[in-house]
Design an enzyme around this catalytic site. Sequence first.
Site: not given
Length: 481
Positions: A176, A251, A285, A384
Site C-alpha cells: 500500500k 520505522e 525522518c 518534528e
Amino acid sequence: MFQDKTRSIYIDGKWLDVNQEKTYAIYNPATLEKLTTVAYGGVTETEAAIEAAEKAFTSWSSLTGRERSKVLYRAAELMAQDADRLGKILTLEQGKPIKEAIGEVKGAAQFLLWYAEEASRAYGEWIPSSVSTKRLLVIPKPIGVVGAITPWNFPSSMITRKLAPALAAGCTVVLKPSPETPLSAIEIVKIFEKAGMPNGVVNMVTGDAKAIGKTLLSHKAVKLITFTGSTPVGKYLMREASDQLKRVSLELGGHAPLIVFEDADIDKATSLALKSKFRNNGQTCICANRLYVDESIHEPFTAMLKDKVEQLVIGNGLDQHTDLGPLINQAACDKVQLQLDDAIQKGAKIVTGGYELTDKLKGYFYPPTVISQVTDDMLVMNEETFGPLFPIQTFTDETEVIHKANDTDYGLAAYIFTENTSRTLRVVEQLEYGIVGVNDVFPATPEAPFGGIKQSGNSKEGGHHGMEEFLEYTFVSIGMD
C-alpha cells in the site's frame, strides 16, 4: 507522460482497469497541475490481493534463496538502468529536486541488489546438545504474507527497503503506497514484472488508506505489517495488530539533534548541517531538527550557515539548478508556519527566511528558514517539523547538551561534529538514538541497520538485520536411539 487514468491496482500478476466511479487525482506539488487519476481501491481489492499473496507463498517460499535472488538481481539492474526516467516521475509526483530523485532511485536499486545477495544467507543453527541422545536445530522460515505500508517522502527507496528483504526471505507482499505518491510504486511493480516475478508474489492496492490498512490488520493471512510513517499511526497499527498478535515492524518519526562542538570544522559542519536539514526540503525522518552549537563558535557558525542557506535555489524540482523543491501539500506549509509563529512569539529571531514567497511559484513552497535565540519551550524544539525550519540553540557544557539531545520521546537519528576521538566515543555512548552520525549526516546505506528506539520505531531496515524482520525460527529437537 501519463495517461488520464493510470492502472494502479495489481493483483495476481494483473493490472486492473480503473473503476470510473472510484478514482482520485494525483497532482504535482510544484505546479498544482493534475498528473493523472489512479484507482481508489478498498476492502474488496485488498482482500483479493491478500488471497493472491497467500496462494503464491507456498511456491515462492519453497524456492532456494539463490533462485529468488535472480529476480531481485534483475530488478536491481532494470531500476538502475532506468533511473533518469524513474527520477523524473518521482519529482513530478513528490516535488524533490531531480538530482535528489535520481539519487533516490539509484539507492532503491542498491537495496534490491543487497538483498539479492542476502537471499542465500538466512542461516540456521546447529546447537550442541547437553544430552547425548538429542540433536538440536534452529531453522529459519519466511513469516508469510506481508503488508507493506510506505510513505510519500521517499516513494521509491522506502518500497525497496521493505520489499527487497521480504522477498529475499521468501515472503509474499501486498503493498500500500502513500496516496500522494503512487506513481513511483507503479513503476517499481512493473520492474518486478519485467524481472520475472511470479504472479501473486507482489501485489499492490492504492486508494482508501483506512480501508486498506484495516483489511491488512484484520486478515489472518497477513502475518506482518511493515510501516514507515508517523508515530501516532505506528501506535495505532500496533494496537490493532495486538488482537492477533500480528508482528508489526515500525520505522517512525524523528526529532534529530545535531551538536556542533567547539573543535568542529565549521565549514564542514555548516555545509553538512545544511544538507541534512534541507534535503527534500526538510521532509526526511532523519534530518537535523534541532541544532545545538557551542557558544564559543556560535557567531561565526551562524554567519556561515546563513550565507550558505541564502545561496540555495528554490524552484521546480525538474530544473537542474533547483536545490529546494516544494513541500508535499498546504498542510505541511501550515505546520512550518505554526512552529515559526510560535517561536517568534516566544522570543526567537529570524536569521534568514521566514517570508512569504511572492514570485511566480504556484506550488507548496516554503523558504529555508533559520532562527536563533531558541528556547526549550518552543514547538520546534519539541515536535518534528518535516519542513525547512532550522532552530539554533547555544550550549556551554557537554553534559547539558547531551541531556537536551536525549530529552525527547524520539530516538531515531542524532549527529555530532567534533575532531576529538575521546569526545566522539563518550558522546556516542550516551546518545539515546538508533543511529548516530559523526561528522556525517547521510548514515543510511543498504548494508547497515537503519531504525530507531523509544517512540521512533521497533525494528531495523538494511543489513542482514533487515531480513531477520521477515523470518521466524523453528526449534527442532531430534531424539536419537
